[in-house]
Design a protein around this motif. Structure first.
Motif, short mmCIF file in Angstrom:
data_model
loop_
_atom_site.label_atom_id
_atom_site.label_comp_id
_atom_site.label_asym_id
_atom_site.label_seq_id
_atom_site.Cartn_x
_atom_site.Cartn_y
_atom_site.Cartn_z
N VAL A 133 0.88 -1.17 0.00
CA VAL A 133 0.00 0.00 0.00
C VAL A 133 0.92 1.22 0.00
O VAL A 133 1.71 1.41 0.92
N MET A 134 0.84 2.03 -1.08
CA MET A 134 1.79 3.13 -1.24
C MET A 134 1.08 4.46 -1.46
O MET A 134 0.18 4.57 -2.28
N ASP A 135 1.52 5.46 -0.69
CA ASP A 135 1.09 6.84 -0.88
C ASP A 135 1.73 7.35 -2.17
O ASP A 135 2.87 7.02 -2.47
N LEU A 136 1.01 8.14 -2.94
CA LEU A 136 1.56 8.67 -4.19
C LEU A 136 2.36 9.94 -3.97
O LEU A 136 3.31 10.21 -4.69
N SER A 137 1.98 10.74 -2.98
CA SER A 137 2.61 12.05 -2.76
C SER A 137 3.57 11.98 -1.59
O SER A 137 3.16 12.08 -0.43
N MET A 138 4.85 11.81 -1.89
CA MET A 138 5.88 11.78 -0.85
C MET A 138 7.08 12.56 -1.36
O MET A 138 7.32 12.62 -2.57
N PRO A 139 7.86 13.16 -0.45
CA PRO A 139 9.08 13.85 -0.87
C PRO A 139 10.09 12.87 -1.46
O PRO A 139 10.04 11.67 -1.19
N GLY A 140 11.01 13.40 -2.23
CA GLY A 140 12.02 12.52 -2.86
C GLY A 140 11.36 11.69 -3.94
O GLY A 140 10.51 12.18 -4.67
N MET A 141 11.76 10.43 -4.03
CA MET A 141 11.12 9.54 -5.00
C MET A 141 9.72 9.23 -4.47
O MET A 141 9.56 8.54 -3.47
N GLY A 142 8.72 9.76 -5.12
CA GLY A 142 7.34 9.57 -4.69
C GLY A 142 6.80 8.19 -5.04
O GLY A 142 7.50 7.33 -5.56
N GLY A 143 5.53 8.02 -4.74
CA GLY A 143 4.88 6.75 -4.96
C GLY A 143 4.81 6.31 -6.41
O GLY A 143 4.98 5.13 -6.72
N LEU A 144 4.54 7.25 -7.32
CA LEU A 144 4.43 6.87 -8.74
C LEU A 144 5.74 6.30 -9.26
O LEU A 144 5.76 5.27 -9.95
N GLU A 145 6.84 6.94 -8.94
CA GLU A 145 8.14 6.44 -9.39
C GLU A 145 8.46 5.12 -8.69
O GLU A 145 9.00 4.21 -9.32
N GLY A 146 8.14 5.02 -7.42
CA GLY A 146 8.36 3.77 -6.70
C GLY A 146 7.58 2.63 -7.32
O GLY A 146 8.11 1.53 -7.53
#
Length: 91
Positions: A55-68
């Protein structure tokens, strides 16, 4: 007893992770096996733990959820990832 569904939580807010973990663990079939606070850490822990679902949040600092998510799916094409914003399962 059937096999538990293993889950890793990825969110930069510890309070959100704690709340989601508490909700999931009310169901005996779910087991949260890891928690991290960035897309980069999510990518790394997925390779270490191989959870059934992330379960991953999309909006995070650095490498965000979409890139992850993109990186995880490039390496593990059968990965199951639920993005916390839209609740869509990516695989």
């Amino acid at each position: 007893m059937s096999k538990k569904i293993t889950i890793v939580l990825v969110d930069d807010h510890a309070v959100v992770r704690a709340g989601v973990k508490r909700l999931l663990e009310q169901e005996p079939i779910f087991e949260v096996i890891g928690e991290v606070d960035s897309g980069e850490a999510g990518y790394q822990i997925f390779g270490e733990l191989h959870p059934d679902v992330m379960v991953m949040d999309l909006s995070m600092p650095g490498m965000g959820g979409l890139e992850g998510i993109r990186r995880i799916l490039m390496r593990y094409e059968k990965a199951k990832i639920l993005d916390r914003k839209s609740t869509r399962l990516k695989s």
